[in-house]
Motif scaffolding. Structure first.
Motif, short mmCIF file in Angstrom:
data_model
loop_
_atom_site.label_atom_id
_atom_site.label_comp_id
_atom_site.label_asym_id
_atom_site.label_seq_id
_atom_site.Cartn_x
_atom_site.Cartn_y
_atom_site.Cartn_z
N ALA A 15 5.87 -4.15 -11.66
CA ALA A 15 5.09 -2.97 -11.29
C ALA A 15 4.19 -2.66 -12.48
O ALA A 15 4.66 -2.30 -13.56
N THR A 22 8.81 0.72 -5.56
CA THR A 22 8.02 -0.50 -5.27
C THR A 22 8.86 -1.76 -5.56
O THR A 22 8.86 -2.71 -4.78
N ILE A 66 0.65 0.43 -9.44
CA ILE A 66 1.19 1.77 -9.15
C ILE A 66 0.10 2.78 -9.47
O ILE A 66 -0.43 2.78 -10.59
N CYS A 118 -1.37 8.55 -4.75
CA CYS A 118 -0.22 8.27 -3.89
C CYS A 118 -0.10 9.35 -2.81
O CYS A 118 -0.34 10.54 -3.09
N GLU A 155 11.33 -2.09 -2.81
CA GLU A 155 10.69 -2.54 -1.56
C GLU A 155 10.40 -4.04 -1.60
O GLU A 155 10.22 -4.66 -0.55
N HIS A 156 10.34 -4.60 -2.81
CA HIS A 156 10.14 -6.05 -2.94
C HIS A 156 11.45 -6.78 -3.20
O HIS A 156 11.46 -7.89 -3.72
N CYS A 214 2.49 -5.85 -8.55
CA CYS A 214 2.12 -4.68 -7.74
C CYS A 214 1.54 -3.59 -8.63
O CYS A 214 2.08 -3.32 -9.72
#
Ligand SMILES: NC(=O)c1ccc[n+]([C@@H]2O[C@H](COP(=O)([O-])OP(=O)(O)OC[C@H]3O[C@@H](n4cnc5c(N)ncnc54)[C@H](OP(=O)(O)O)[C@@H]3O)[C@@H](O)[C@H]2O)c1
Length: 335
Positions: A248, A144, A275, A280, A147-148, A273
């Motif tokens: 995260a 994550t 988690i 998931c 991805e950011h 974000c």
């Protein structure tokens, strides 16, 4: 009764005053819950959530008797699924197994095949339980952050809070292996050497992270953060994130509530974000497991892992809730 028609489990029961007690029991296979695969469990693990469940806290379990264990690794014994055949090695984490469905603190489990992931070839069953929910969650958090926009050349340190715990230890080890400069936030002085050995460049005292900044913004320090503690520490970290940094949010070992302000979001473009390793998707889990198999340093994994038998779980459950467990605990269900 043959060994194949019975299994051993840690069974939780609730008495008339709602007190939860735990005891090792031999059970018949016909009490196993519904599912299309039966797994001969070899190893399970101990997580913070297992501690809550074994002690009957957090209203996570509604039906008793119950078998805890949110993770397990083992070998398929029977399968009605075309995806698996007897002898296949599999791993299970999440899907509320060990909470809403009987879990892995047992020598046998019956579950839905959709919840399983094939064991990556590079891992042993035991290594997979050293990783388990904690390592998977650490990897999902790292994915994550990446991805950011996080890369190892992003300026600043990547902070891991609750660093000496299970998720924290895995996060420190993987991040440092990927070339990040890791700051390990911990409240236990005796873990400093352990955290340095896992790859932490800097140790930050928990007390420092708990100090509320004087204004809505603190000096920019962290490139990103994997936060396993939550509570007010999370708000403090948000105020000290560098521009475009990401947190995260993984855990609540220090509390669920925090008071924050919007300025770090508006003036520094930061991200917060969540988690959730429990729900998931299977596709994302498989990506994460394959990355874990390739990117985890196995010597560090060994260093952060202790092994214990089923009978030790009630004692260890108390210890993990008191923040006294270092790294990961694998449960040898046949031990
Ligand atoms: N979102 C998800 O999918 C997911 C998955 C797994 C776990 N979790 C959550 O993540 C958290 C960590 O799980 P874990 O299995 O790694 O647990 P753990 O092994 O018990 O680690 C938690 C760590 O948090 C720190 N800590 C404990 N109590 C604290 C307090 N009162 N204030 C500040 N820090 C405290 C300690 O680290 P130091 O000793 O280093 O300070 C402790 O080792 C838990 O809240 C768990 O429920 C979430």
């Amino acid at each position: 009764m043959s060994e194949r028609s019975q299994f051993t489990a840690l069974v939780l029961e609730q008495d008339e005053v709602s007190k939860v007690t735990s005891r090792i029991q031999i059970l018949d296979n016909n009490v196993l819950p519904e599912g299309d695969v039966t797994v001969s469990v070899k190893y399970s693990a101990l997580n913070y959530k297992d501690g809550l469940i074994i002690q009957g806290l957090g209203r996570l379990v509604r039906d008793y008797p119950h078998v805890p264990g949110i993770d397990f690794a083992g070998v398929i014994e029977q399968s009605e699924s075309p995806e698996y055949k007897p002898g296949d090695k599999v791993v299970l984490t999440g899907w509320r197994v060990g909470e809403a469905h009987w879990g892995g603190h047992a020598t046998r489990a019956r579950v839905k095949s959709d919840w399983l992931v094939p064991l990556p070839e590079a891992l042993t069953l035991k290594q997979s339980m050293s990783i388990a929910t904690a390592g998977l969650t650490a990897m999902l958090a790292i994915m994550t952050l990446e991805e950011h926009g996080l890369t190892p050349d992003f300026e600043g340190e990547v902070l891991v809070t609750g660093a000496a715990g299970g998720v924290g230890s895995a996060a420190v080890s993987i991040l440092s292996g990927l070339g990040y400069t890791v700051a390990a936030g911990t409240g236990r002085a005796e873990t400093h050497k352990y955290l340095k050995n896992l790859g932490a460049a800097v140790i930050v005292d928990r007390a420092e992270l708990q100090e509320t900044p004087k204004g809505p913004l603190a000096s920019q320090r962290w490139a990103a953060c994997i936060d396993t503690v939550g509570g007010q520490m999370l708000a403090n970290v948000l105020a000290a994130l560098r521009c475009w940094g990401t947190v995260a949010s993984v855990g609540n070992a220090g509390g669920i509530e925090f008071t924050a302000n919007v300025l770090p979001f508006l003036l520094r473009g930061i991200n917060l974000c969540g988690i959730d390793s429990n729900t998931c998707s299977k596709a994302r889990r498989i990506i994460a497991w394959n990355r874990l198999a390739n990117e985890m340093h196995f010597d560090k994994l060994d260093n952060m892992t202790n092994t214990a038998p089923l009978t030790d779980l009630p004692r260890l459950a108390g210890k993990i809730l008191q923040g006294q467990i270092q790294g990961r605990t694998v449960i040898d269900v046949h031990g």
